[in-house]
Structures are given as C-alpha cells and as structure tokens.
Design a protein around this motif. Structure first.
Motif, mmCIF file in Angstrom:
data_model
loop_
_atom_site.group_PDB
_atom_site.id
_atom_site.type_symbol
_atom_site.label_atom_id
_atom_site.label_comp_id
_atom_site.label_asym_id
_atom_site.label_seq_id
_atom_site.Cartn_x
_atom_site.Cartn_y
_atom_site.Cartn_z
ATOM 1 N N SER A 187 12.742 43.932 -22.890
ATOM 2 C CA SER A 187 12.241 45.203 -22.384
ATOM 3 C C SER A 187 12.214 45.209 -20.864
ATOM 4 N N ALA A 188 11.808 44.081 -20.282
ATOM 5 C CA ALA A 188 11.793 43.974 -18.818
ATOM 6 C C ALA A 188 13.202 44.041 -18.240
ATOM 7 N N GLU A 189 14.200 43.707 -19.076
ATOM 8 C CA GLU A 189 15.606 43.780 -18.656
ATOM 9 C C GLU A 189 16.207 45.155 -18.922
ATOM 10 N N GLY A 190 15.401 46.098 -19.454
ATOM 11 C CA GLY A 190 15.864 47.453 -19.668
ATOM 12 C C GLY A 190 16.344 47.755 -21.073
ATOM 13 N N MET A 191 16.175 46.813 -22.009
ATOM 14 C CA MET A 191 16.610 47.035 -23.384
ATOM 15 C C MET A 191 15.490 47.719 -24.166
ATOM 16 N N THR A 192 15.839 48.738 -24.948
ATOM 17 C CA THR A 192 14.826 49.496 -25.684
ATOM 18 C C THR A 192 14.543 48.929 -27.058
ATOM 19 N N GLU A 193 15.487 48.187 -27.649
ATOM 20 C CA GLU A 193 15.311 47.578 -28.960
ATOM 21 C C GLU A 193 15.618 46.090 -28.867
ATOM 22 N N PRO A 194 14.845 45.237 -29.573
ATOM 23 C CA PRO A 194 15.118 43.797 -29.507
ATOM 24 C C PRO A 194 16.464 43.451 -30.131
ATOM 25 N N ASP A 195 17.204 42.587 -29.463
ATOM 26 C CA ASP A 195 18.501 42.108 -29.946
ATOM 27 C C ASP A 195 18.382 40.604 -30.162
ATOM 28 N N TYR A 196 18.071 40.202 -31.412
ATOM 29 C CA TYR A 196 17.833 38.791 -31.697
ATOM 30 C C TYR A 196 19.111 37.974 -31.635
ATOM 31 N N ALA A 197 20.252 38.592 -31.952
ATOM 32 C CA ALA A 197 21.523 37.869 -31.868
ATOM 33 C C ALA A 197 21.826 37.510 -30.408
ATOM 34 N N ARG A 198 21.540 38.441 -29.491
ATOM 35 C CA ARG A 198 21.722 38.159 -28.070
ATOM 36 C C ARG A 198 20.701 37.137 -27.611
ATOM 37 N N GLY A 199 19.446 37.368 -27.955
ATOM 38 C CA GLY A 199 18.387 36.418 -27.655
ATOM 39 C C GLY A 199 18.000 36.361 -26.192
ATOM 40 N N ILE A 200 17.376 35.245 -25.822
ATOM 41 C CA ILE A 200 16.874 35.037 -24.466
ATOM 42 C C ILE A 200 17.227 33.627 -24.010
ATOM 43 N N SER A 201 17.205 33.407 -22.721
ATOM 44 C CA SER A 201 17.471 32.070 -22.177
ATOM 45 C C SER A 201 16.203 31.223 -22.191
ATOM 46 N N PHE A 202 16.378 29.923 -22.060
ATOM 47 C CA PHE A 202 15.220 29.027 -21.996
ATOM 48 C C PHE A 202 14.413 29.304 -20.734
ATOM 49 N N GLN A 203 15.099 29.579 -19.623
ATOM 50 C CA GLN A 203 14.386 29.882 -18.379
ATOM 51 C C GLN A 203 13.490 31.102 -18.544
ATOM 52 N N ALA A 204 14.017 32.147 -19.194
ATOM 53 C CA ALA A 204 13.213 33.353 -19.417
ATOM 54 C C ALA A 204 12.031 33.056 -20.324
ATOM 55 N N PHE A 205 12.249 32.217 -21.321
ATOM 56 C CA PHE A 205 11.176 31.826 -22.241
ATOM 57 C C PHE A 205 10.065 31.104 -21.486
ATOM 58 N N VAL A 206 10.440 30.142 -20.663
ATOM 59 C CA VAL A 206 9.449 29.391 -19.882
ATOM 60 C C VAL A 206 8.663 30.320 -18.961
ATOM 61 N N ASP A 207 9.365 31.194 -18.256
ATOM 62 C CA ASP A 207 8.687 32.098 -17.329
ATOM 63 C C ASP A 207 7.711 33.024 -18.065
ATOM 64 N N HIS A 208 8.102 33.455 -19.256
ATOM 65 C CA HIS A 208 7.208 34.295 -20.062
ATOM 66 C C HIS A 208 5.962 33.516 -20.472
#
Length: 319
Positions: A187-208
């Motif tokens: 959502s912070a990246e501008g996506m309106t619906e979650p895309d689990y196939a795309r996912g997130i990076s480890f860096q983004a996970f840690v920062d969250h």
C-alpha cells in the motif's frame, strides 16, 4: 492455526483414525462407522470441529487465560511446562510434549498438533484446565519449565523465507500471518490490492517490523521475551543446542523422543549473493539457496540487534 497445518494427506482415512478422532472431539465412537468416508484427515477433523455436538461440548471450551500463558504446554504427571515460541522448533517440541505426556489420542493430535491443541480441550495446554489448576501449575516450583530461544535475526530470516517466499501463495493459513505486512508495504508503494505472488523484499520486511510496536507483531516474529511473560524459566535452551533439551526431557519423562529437527526452511544456508535483501521472492526463487549473509547485511543486523535487544540479552545469558 487451521486444519491445513498437517502432514500431506493420505488417500483415505482409516476407520481406526475416524474412531480415535471421534473419541477426541466428542468423547464417543461414531454410531454408524460403516457409513463414514473421508477423503482426507483435514476433511475428518473439519467435519468434527464444525459439528454442533462438538460446539456444545465442554471439549470445545477453554478457560479465561490469555496469550501467552493460554498456549503453554503442560504435562502434569511429568511436571513439565513448555513455552512454545513461533519459529523456534515449536512443532517438534509440541509433539514431544504430547508423546511424553502419554496423551491417549496421540496418533490423531500429532497429525495437526497446532490446530488440535489450540481448539480441542486435550489437556496439553494450560487453557484446558480450571483456571485455579492452571495457575497452580505455573506457580509449582517443582515444574520443569523450559523454552527454546533463537537468534532473532536468523529467526526473522527463517520466517521470511518460509512464509513470504516459499509458501507465499499456499493457502489462507499463510496469508493470515503475512497479509497485514504485505498489505501495509505494498500500500505504501501505491498498490491498492495485495499481490502475494509479487510479495515483498526482506529489506522491506525488516523495515516494517522495526517500525512496529513489539506487542502488535505476528507471533512468528514477535520478540521471544514476550512469550515468556513474567514467569521464571530455569531451563532455557538455544536453537543451536536442541539436542540438549531433548536429552533433558527424555531423562525427566523416561520417554524416548525423536531426534531434533534440522533447518526445514533452508534459510541462511547456501551461496552468497550481493543485494539479495532487496530482491522480490520470484527473483530469489530463481537463485540457488543463499547464505544468511546475503540477507543479513551489517545495516540490517544492527537494526535487529537494537530492536530485539532484550531477546539477545536472554540468549547471551544462556549457558
């Protein structure tokens, strides 16, 4: 947890398994077992869990204890209390507690130990007992109280590889845990619906994670000291020395247990790849297994050392 948290299903469920599951859920054998046919163990326990008879039964009702005490495992006869901590071999040690306790429906509960002990009054959790009895177990100085601690950075990486990479689109039981994180980051990246196939990076996970209040984190990456509560745990073991915990439990209970597990997710084992912490899951899957240093950069380690400082103090104090 859901009934899907089981070993791969057998083609059909035997009558012996059906009878044992009925006894565990309902306290009785099925009236007409010849008419019952389940394609999978999941189907069997889902049918029983949703039945009106079970919902009306005392076996479906637990006491008023809250997390974390409600989920502590107890073996009263052996005088053992175990504090399960997510991502710290908790499946293995929950199963070990079931085995050493002598629980009569072991074959059934071991096939889905998380879901069944959480939702059926098996006598394995403190929440299964009268509140006064549960509090008595916690206060008993003769209880062997133990827990497993794990390096927080490695634990977080293991959770990321398992839930955000390898199994990110598997089923609702995974997205229940990962969904809030994926939605917030995307959502912070501008996506309106979650895309689990795309996912997130480890860096983004840690920062969250490090930006969140610790008490609000999912149990799989919530700080370990919060699981321990205000209770004394004389027997703490590190993830790197699980064999010692198994040996002590065997001596305490006189029950032979399985060998401790290896790193099932394979996280942190392999070759080095610079920049892996910023890669999305699909790109990571195209690479061979990566060493933990590919993800745990000095900057990330410093963030996690500060955020999980109490956990690191606990681990450093373990002999």
């Amino acid at each position: 947890m859901s009934p899907q948290d089981t070993a791969p299903d057998m083609p059909a469920v035997s009558q012996e398994a059906i009878i044992d599951a009925y006894q565990m859920f309902l306290g009785r054998s099925p009236a007409e077992i010849s008419t019952l046919n389940f394609d999978s163990f999941d189907a069997l326990i889902s049918n029983l869990y949703r039945s009106q008879e079970f919902r009306a039964s005392p076996r479906s009702r637990k006491n008023a204890l809250r997390w974390p005490e409600a989920q502590y495992f107890v073996a009263p006869k052996q005088k053992v209390i175990y504090c399960p901590i997510g991502k710290n071999a908790c499946s293995f040690f929950k199963q070990a507690m079931v085995k050493l306790s002598g629980y009569p429906h072991q074959k059934t509960v071991l096939r889905s130990v998380h879901f069944l002990t959480d939702h059926v009054k098996t006598g394995m959790q403190l929440s299964d007992y009268a509140l006064e009895d549960a509090q008595g177990f916690l206060a008993d100085p003769d209880m062997f109280r133990f827990a497993i601690l794990r390096d927080p950075a490695r634990r977080l990486l293991s959770a990321y590889i398992e839930k955000f990479v390898k199994n990110r689109t598997e089923h609702a039981n995974v997205t229940f845990h990962t969904g809030p994180v994926v939605r917030a980051i995307q959502s912070a990246e501008g996506m309106t619906e979650p895309d689990y196939a795309r996912g997130i990076s480890f860096q983004a996970f840690v920062d969250h994670v490090v930006a969140m209040p610790q008490e609000r984190l999912d149990p799989h990456w919530r700080p370990q000291h919060l699981y321990l509560g205000d209770h004394d745990w004389p027997h703490l073991y590190t993830f790197d020395n699980l064999a010692r915990a198994v040996t002590d439990l065997e001596e305490r209970s006189d029950v032979a247990l399985d060998a401790p597990p290896v790193n099932r997710s394979g996280s942190g084992v392999g070759t080095n790849h610079e920049g892996a912490q910023d890669m999305l899951p699909a790109a990571l899957e195209s690479l061979p297994s990566l060493a933990e240093g590919s993800f745990l950069t000095p900057e990330i380690r410093a963030k996690l050392l500060a955020y999980y400082s109490t956990d690191y103090e606990l681990i450093n104090a373990v002999e």
